[in-house]
Design a protein around this motif. Sequence first.
Motif, PDB file in Angstrom:
ATOM      1  N   ILE A  34       9.027  -4.922  -0.707  1.00  0.00           N
ATOM      2  CA  ILE A  34       8.911  -4.639   0.473  1.00  0.00           C
ATOM      3  C   ILE A  34       8.641  -3.475   1.645  1.00  0.00           C
ATOM      4  O   ILE A  34       8.390  -2.888   2.197  1.00  0.00           O
ATOM      5  N   LEU A  53       5.279  -9.514   1.519  1.00  0.00           N
ATOM      6  CA  LEU A  53       6.606 -10.188   2.643  1.00  0.00           C
ATOM      7  C   LEU A  53       6.402 -11.503   2.617  1.00  0.00           C
ATOM      8  O   LEU A  53       7.640 -12.255   1.808  1.00  0.00           O
ATOM      9  N   LEU A  72      13.673  -8.012   5.172  1.00  0.00           N
ATOM     10  CA  LEU A  72      12.632  -9.262   5.230  1.00  0.00           C
ATOM     11  C   LEU A  72      12.566 -10.004   5.940  1.00  0.00           C
ATOM     12  O   LEU A  72      11.148 -10.631   6.437  1.00  0.00           O
ATOM     13  N   ASN A  75      11.205  -7.719   9.138  1.00  0.00           N
ATOM     14  CA  ASN A  75      10.378  -7.376   9.032  1.00  0.00           C
ATOM     15  C   ASN A  75       8.662  -8.275   8.928  1.00  0.00           C
ATOM     16  O   ASN A  75       7.685  -7.889   9.990  1.00  0.00           O
TER      17      ASN A  75
END
Length: 195
Positions: A34, A53, A72, A75
């Motif tokens: 990440i 990702l 996660l 983002n």
Amino acid sequence: LGDVYKRQALHYFKLSDSLNEMVGYWKLPVKNSINVALVLKSMGQQEKSARILRSLLGNPALSGDTLVMNVLFNNLYHIDGDSVKYLHQAYNQIKDNPRFRFVRGLYLAQLANHCYRAGKYDSCVHYARKSVDDLPYIREYDHKALIWFNMSLALLIEGKLDSAYECREIYEMYVDSAQMQRQASEVLRLSALHE
């Protein structure tokens, strides 16, 4: 950070991953992916970052780690064309857990902002009002600023202009605080680099 520092960061991430794998900490390099993706994003390599990702979804190293999955999903929401499904996944994962109130308000504020941009004004008001309940649990000035910004939008939608203006002033106060905090961190970083 300049590109030189970003390339150094990627190099050290790689070294860290190889050391963790050598000693058997196989989950840490997956989680570190990440960070690698975010550095690549900041270097303008959006698609490569998004690929990394997306590849982490369903990875057994992340299953059961609510906070990492939240990072996660959040983002992915920002990098993958603002796909709101990821934001809903992040929020739904923690909405009933009081331990995560420090991030729940952030997701609610982002949902409010997304709804405002999508023209879903009733939903914007709903999420903005819910996000305010979590303010006492939020430490980050940037997150507090986002909540107050969306609350000002909600009040504008309702036609409460004076209250919207007051919320806008609080938003600007938190933006200034966040900026000062970043400057202080940068001074400390440069001082440590000099040392």
